[in-house]
Design a protein around this motif. Sequence first.
Motif, PDB file in Angstrom:
ATOM      1  N   THR A 106      -2.342  -4.148   1.657  1.00 17.70           N
ATOM      2  CA  THR A 106      -1.896  -2.626   1.047  1.00 17.70           C
ATOM      3  C   THR A 106      -0.197  -2.720   0.297  1.00 17.70           C
ATOM      4  O   THR A 106      -0.321  -1.929  -0.610  1.00 17.70           O
ATOM      5  CB  THR A 106      -1.921  -1.628   2.105  1.00 17.70           C
ATOM      6  N   ALA A 107       0.004  -3.933   0.806  1.00 18.09           N
ATOM      7  CA  ALA A 107       1.467  -3.343   0.246  1.00 18.09           C
ATOM      8  C   ALA A 107       1.555  -3.740  -1.039  1.00 18.09           C
ATOM      9  O   ALA A 107       2.126  -3.358  -2.207  1.00 18.09           O
ATOM     10  CB  ALA A 107       2.825  -4.437   0.917  1.00 18.09           C
ATOM     11  N   PHE A 108       0.443  -4.461  -1.634  1.00 21.51           N
ATOM     12  CA  PHE A 108       0.712  -4.826  -2.692  1.00 21.51           C
ATOM     13  C   PHE A 108      -0.393  -3.957  -3.128  1.00 21.51           C
ATOM     14  O   PHE A 108       0.210  -3.605  -4.776  1.00 21.51           O
ATOM     15  CB  PHE A 108      -0.508  -5.855  -2.961  1.00 21.51           C
ATOM     16  N   GLU A 109      -1.602  -3.350  -2.892  1.00 21.77           N
ATOM     17  CA  GLU A 109      -2.166  -2.136  -3.750  1.00 21.77           C
ATOM     18  C   GLU A 109      -1.470  -1.193  -3.797  1.00 21.77           C
ATOM     19  O   GLU A 109      -1.318  -0.372  -4.704  1.00 21.77           O
ATOM     20  CB  GLU A 109      -3.379  -1.611  -3.109  1.00 21.77           C
ATOM     21  N   VAL A 110      -0.475  -0.650  -3.276  1.00 21.38           N
ATOM     22  CA  VAL A 110       0.504   0.246  -3.545  1.00 21.38           C
ATOM     23  C   VAL A 110       1.572   0.670  -4.113  1.00 21.38           C
ATOM     24  O   VAL A 110       2.657   1.522  -4.336  1.00 21.38           O
ATOM     25  CB  VAL A 110       1.248   1.783  -1.948  1.00 21.38           C
ATOM     26  N   THR A 111       1.543  -0.222  -4.319  1.00 18.41           N
ATOM     27  CA  THR A 111       3.216  -1.420  -5.422  1.00 18.41           C
ATOM     28  C   THR A 111       2.300  -0.953  -6.877  1.00 18.41           C
ATOM     29  O   THR A 111       2.034  -2.065  -7.662  1.00 18.41           O
ATOM     30  CB  THR A 111       3.579  -2.685  -5.238  1.00 18.41           C
ATOM     31  N   PRO A 112       3.066  -0.458  -8.028  1.00 17.09           N
ATOM     32  CA  PRO A 112       2.078  -0.497  -8.931  1.00 17.09           C
ATOM     33  C   PRO A 112       2.417  -1.233 -10.260  1.00 17.09           C
ATOM     34  O   PRO A 112       3.260  -1.718 -10.701  1.00 17.09           O
ATOM     35  CB  PRO A 112       3.011   0.934  -9.892  1.00 17.09           C
ATOM     36  N   GLY A 113       1.710  -1.698 -10.859  1.00 18.07           N
ATOM     37  CA  GLY A 113       1.601  -2.896 -11.419  1.00 18.07           C
ATOM     38  C   GLY A 113       1.680  -4.373 -10.572  1.00 18.07           C
ATOM     39  O   GLY A 113       1.739  -5.458 -11.249  1.00 18.07           O
ATOM     40  N   ILE A 114       1.877  -4.307  -9.921  1.00 16.17           N
ATOM     41  CA  ILE A 114       1.788  -5.474  -8.877  1.00 16.17           C
ATOM     42  C   ILE A 114       0.715  -5.267  -8.304  1.00 16.17           C
ATOM     43  O   ILE A 114      -0.517  -4.912  -7.743  1.00 16.17           O
ATOM     44  CB  ILE A 114       2.415  -5.283  -7.863  1.00 16.17           C
ATOM     45  N   VAL A 115      -0.083  -7.082  -8.675  1.00 14.07           N
ATOM     46  CA  VAL A 115      -1.672  -7.672  -8.030  1.00 14.07           C
ATOM     47  C   VAL A 115      -1.331  -8.423  -6.912  1.00 14.07           C
ATOM     48  O   VAL A 115      -0.601  -9.349  -7.508  1.00 14.07           O
ATOM     49  CB  VAL A 115      -1.815  -7.881  -8.934  1.00 14.07           C
ATOM     50  N   SER A 116      -2.151  -8.245  -6.452  1.00 17.59           N
ATOM     51  CA  SER A 116      -2.210  -9.121  -4.913  1.00 17.59           C
ATOM     52  C   SER A 116      -1.977 -10.563  -5.436  1.00 17.59           C
ATOM     53  O   SER A 116      -3.640 -11.170  -6.097  1.00 17.59           O
ATOM     54  CB  SER A 116      -3.100  -8.454  -3.578  1.00 17.59           C
ATOM     55  N   THR A 117      -1.071 -12.085  -4.758  1.00 13.23           N
ATOM     56  CA  THR A 117      -1.852 -12.885  -5.453  1.00 13.23           C
ATOM     57  C   THR A 117      -2.164 -13.508  -4.082  1.00 13.23           C
ATOM     58  O   THR A 117      -2.752 -15.005  -3.939  1.00 13.23           O
ATOM     59  CB  THR A 117      -0.365 -13.800  -5.686  1.00 13.23           C
ATOM     60  N   ILE A 118      -2.712 -12.961  -3.029  1.00 11.99           N
ATOM     61  CA  ILE A 118      -3.024 -13.302  -1.652  1.00 11.99           C
ATOM     62  C   ILE A 118      -3.983 -12.974  -0.710  1.00 11.99           C
ATOM     63  O   ILE A 118      -4.464 -12.429   0.260  1.00 11.99           O
ATOM     64  CB  ILE A 118      -2.029 -13.887  -0.638  1.00 11.99           C
ATOM     65  N   THR A 119      -4.793 -11.622  -1.846  1.00 15.88           N
ATOM     66  CA  THR A 119      -6.468 -11.301  -1.502  1.00 15.88           C
ATOM     67  C   THR A 119      -7.227 -11.911  -0.877  1.00 15.88           C
ATOM     68  O   THR A 119      -7.508 -11.506   0.335  1.00 15.88           O
ATOM     69  CB  THR A 119      -6.466 -10.825  -3.061  1.00 15.88           C
ATOM     70  N   LYS A 120      -7.649 -12.963  -0.909  1.00 14.65           N
ATOM     71  CA  LYS A 120      -8.768 -14.379  -0.354  1.00 14.65           C
ATOM     72  C   LYS A 120      -7.446 -14.334   0.878  1.00 14.65           C
ATOM     73  O   LYS A 120      -8.913 -14.925   1.926  1.00 14.65           O
ATOM     74  CB  LYS A 120      -8.959 -14.935  -0.822  1.00 14.65           C
TER      75      LYS A 120
END
Length: 175
Positions: free
Chosen positions: A137-151
């Motif tokens: 969620t920390a990635f999702e709430v930061t505009p322009g940032i895509v998670s690098t560790i979703t999996k």
Amino acid sequence: MASSFSSSLLILLCLIAAFFTSPSTSNPLSDVCAKSKNPGLCLKVLEGNSHQNLHDLTETAINLAAANASATAAKINMLFNQTNDPKLEEIYNLCTTYYKAAIRTLGNAEQFLNMGQYQNLNTAANLVGQDAFNCETAFEVTPGIVSTITKDNDDLQFLGTIIVAAAGFLTGSSP
């Protein structure tokens, strides 16, 4: 002859009654995986453990989750060291905190399992899944940032559901 037939019929009826009243044998792996987030993946991940009893299967799931959490924590540390983006650094710091908590909680989960504190085990497993969710969620709430560790986050959440399912069966089997 009628007496022999009656005796045979009586034996047959007793066998049928015994069959329907005997407890069914269940497979802990199948039972636990059926209650997990992804039963098919659960069976695949734990396929070599079908011989284990419920306690040992739960311990295996805890160990897998701990290994996953430790590997992800190391990955986060590596990613932190490779970035110069302050937003990513902040997210990686948050995720490091979440994963340290997950690793600590998984250590507690093993203790809860060994002490027969299955409700505490269930709570710990839910917390581990929540830590992975919070990191994502920390990635999702930061505009322009895509998670690098979703999996990695998804995997830890999934492993948490296996422990939750196992704890549920252990709770039902506790005195």
